[in-house]
Motif scaffolding. Structure first.
Motif, PDB file in Angstrom:
ATOM      1  N   UNK A  59      -5.128 -17.959  40.129  1.00  0.00           N
ATOM      2  CA  UNK A  59      -4.124 -18.861  40.681  1.00  0.00           C
ATOM      3  C   UNK A  59      -2.736 -18.520  40.162  1.00  0.00           C
ATOM      4  N   UNK A  60      -2.647 -18.141  38.907  1.00  0.00           N
ATOM      5  CA  UNK A  60      -1.361 -17.734  38.348  1.00  0.00           C
ATOM      6  C   UNK A  60      -0.873 -16.450  39.013  1.00  0.00           C
ATOM      7  N   UNK A  61      -1.791 -15.521  39.268  1.00  0.00           N
ATOM      8  CA  UNK A  61      -1.423 -14.280  39.942  1.00  0.00           C
ATOM      9  C   UNK A  61      -0.946 -14.579  41.357  1.00  0.00           C
ATOM     10  N   UNK A  62      -1.639 -15.475  42.050  1.00  0.00           N
ATOM     11  CA  UNK A  62      -1.243 -15.842  43.410  1.00  0.00           C
ATOM     12  C   UNK A  62       0.137 -16.482  43.407  1.00  0.00           C
ATOM     13  N   UNK A  63       0.418 -17.293  42.389  1.00  0.00           N
ATOM     14  CA  UNK A  63       1.731 -17.926  42.277  1.00  0.00           C
ATOM     15  C   UNK A  63       2.814 -16.882  42.089  1.00  0.00           C
ATOM     16  N   UNK A  64       2.545 -15.899  41.266  1.00  0.00           N
ATOM     17  CA  UNK A  64       3.521 -14.835  41.025  1.00  0.00           C
ATOM     18  C   UNK A  64       3.780 -14.055  42.310  1.00  0.00           C
ATOM     19  N   UNK A  65       2.721 -13.740  43.039  1.00  0.00           N
ATOM     20  CA  UNK A  65       2.867 -13.017  44.308  1.00  0.00           C
ATOM     21  C   UNK A  65       3.673 -13.855  45.295  1.00  0.00           C
ATOM     22  N   UNK A  66       3.394 -15.157  45.358  1.00  0.00           N
ATOM     23  CA  UNK A  66       4.126 -16.041  46.265  1.00  0.00           C
ATOM     24  C   UNK A  66       5.599 -16.104  45.884  1.00  0.00           C
ATOM     25  N   UNK A  67       5.886 -16.150  44.594  1.00  0.00           N
ATOM     26  CA  UNK A  67       7.276 -16.195  44.145  1.00  0.00           C
ATOM     27  C   UNK A  67       8.002 -14.905  44.495  1.00  0.00           C
ATOM     28  N   UNK A  68       7.331 -13.787  44.342  1.00  0.00           N
ATOM     29  CA  UNK A  68       7.944 -12.502  44.691  1.00  0.00           C
ATOM     30  C   UNK A  68       8.216 -12.443  46.187  1.00  0.00           C
ATOM     31  N   UNK A  69       7.292 -12.946  46.967  1.00  0.00           N
ATOM     32  CA  UNK A  69       7.465 -12.973  48.413  1.00  0.00           C
ATOM     33  C   UNK A  69       8.626 -13.875  48.796  1.00  0.00           C
ATOM     34  N   UNK A  70       8.740 -15.017  48.131  1.00  0.00           N
ATOM     35  CA  UNK A  70       9.845 -15.931  48.387  1.00  0.00           C
ATOM     36  C   UNK A  70      11.173 -15.279  48.054  1.00  0.00           C
ATOM     37  N   UNK A  71      11.236 -14.587  46.941  1.00  0.00           N
ATOM     38  CA  UNK A  71      12.471 -13.918  46.540  1.00  0.00           C
ATOM     39  C   UNK A  71      12.865 -12.885  47.584  1.00  0.00           C
ATOM     40  N   UNK A  72      11.882 -12.179  48.121  1.00  0.00           N
ATOM     41  CA  UNK A  72      12.152 -11.172  49.133  1.00  0.00           C
ATOM     42  C   UNK A  72      12.709 -11.822  50.399  1.00  0.00           C
ATOM     43  N   UNK A  73      12.199 -13.006  50.729  1.00  0.00           N
ATOM     44  CA  UNK A  73      12.627 -13.688  51.941  1.00  0.00           C
ATOM     45  C   UNK A  73      14.007 -14.320  51.809  1.00  0.00           C
ATOM     46  N   UNK A  74      14.542 -14.382  50.612  1.00  0.00           N
ATOM     47  CA  UNK A  74      15.857 -14.976  50.413  1.00  0.00           C
ATOM     48  C   UNK A  74      16.969 -14.075  50.932  1.00  0.00           C
ATOM     49  N   UNK A  75      16.689 -12.812  51.135  1.00  0.00           N
ATOM     50  CA  UNK A  75      17.702 -11.865  51.575  1.00  0.00           C
ATOM     51  C   UNK A  75      17.479 -11.526  53.041  1.00  0.00           C
ATOM     52  N   UNK A  76      18.549 -11.532  53.805  1.00  0.00           N
ATOM     53  CA  UNK A  76      18.446 -11.200  55.221  1.00  0.00           C
ATOM     54  C   UNK A  76      18.538  -9.686  55.403  1.00  0.00           C
ATOM     55  N   UNK A  77      18.202  -9.242  56.598  1.00  0.00           N
ATOM     56  CA  UNK A  77      18.346  -7.821  56.911  1.00  0.00           C
ATOM     57  C   UNK A  77      19.799  -7.396  56.762  1.00  0.00           C
ATOM     58  N   UNK A  78      20.700  -8.278  57.149  1.00  0.00           N
ATOM     59  CA  UNK A  78      22.127  -7.973  57.034  1.00  0.00           C
ATOM     60  C   UNK A  78      22.529  -7.792  55.568  1.00  0.00           C
ATOM     61  N   UNK A  79      21.981  -8.617  54.678  1.00  0.00           N
ATOM     62  CA  UNK A  79      22.256  -8.470  53.240  1.00  0.00           C
ATOM     63  C   UNK A  79      21.801  -7.097  52.745  1.00  0.00           C
ATOM     64  N   UNK A  80      20.624  -6.685  53.188  1.00  0.00           N
ATOM     65  CA  UNK A  80      20.093  -5.383  52.765  1.00  0.00           C
ATOM     66  C   UNK A  80      20.955  -4.257  53.317  1.00  0.00           C
ATOM     67  N   UNK A  81      21.388  -4.377  54.566  1.00  0.00           N
ATOM     68  CA  UNK A  81      22.245  -3.334  55.149  1.00  0.00           C
ATOM     69  C   UNK A  81      23.573  -3.229  54.401  1.00  0.00           C
TER      70      UNK A  81
END
Length: 109
Positions: A17-39
């Motif tokens: 469950x802790x590992x799943x939480x970490x994966x979810x947090x990493x996924x959330x962090x990734x979703x905070x940036x738009x494609x335009x931000x990355x460009x």
């Protein structure tokens, strides 16, 4: 002398469950940036490479890979949703045809 090893090596590490939480947090962090931000970040890193040299290429490559992965996932999701909606439309159309052909079958008695 006894060596200390990380808990994850001995099998007594984080629970799933802790590992799943970490994966979810990493996924959330990734979703905070738009494609335009990355460009924009890619343009900035390109300028840094131009000014300071090739040492920063891995950053640009990572940003490019992230953008390509996001776009590929979005395209796959769109394709699957389109197929689902087409199938659902066909199923609903077929249900309506059956219901109109046999009016007593689907009505409550």
């Amino acid at each position: 002398m006894k060596l200390k090893v990380p808990a994850s090596w001995s099998g007594t590490g984080r629970k799933r469950t802790e590992q799943a939480t970490i994966v979810a947090m990493a996924s959330q962090a990734r979703d905070q940036y738009s494609d335009d931000d990355i460009e924009r970040a890619m343009a900035t890193v390109a300028r840094v490479i131009e000014l300071y040299g090739d040492a920063y290429w891995p950053i640009l490559e990572r940003l490019e890979a992230e953008l390509e992965e996001r776009r590929a996932k979005a395209a796959r999701l769109t394709r699957h949703l389109k197929r689902f909606r087409q199938r659902r439309h066909i199923d609903l159309t077929a249900s309506k045809k059956i219901a109109s052909a046999e009016p007593g079958r689907f009505s409550s008695v």
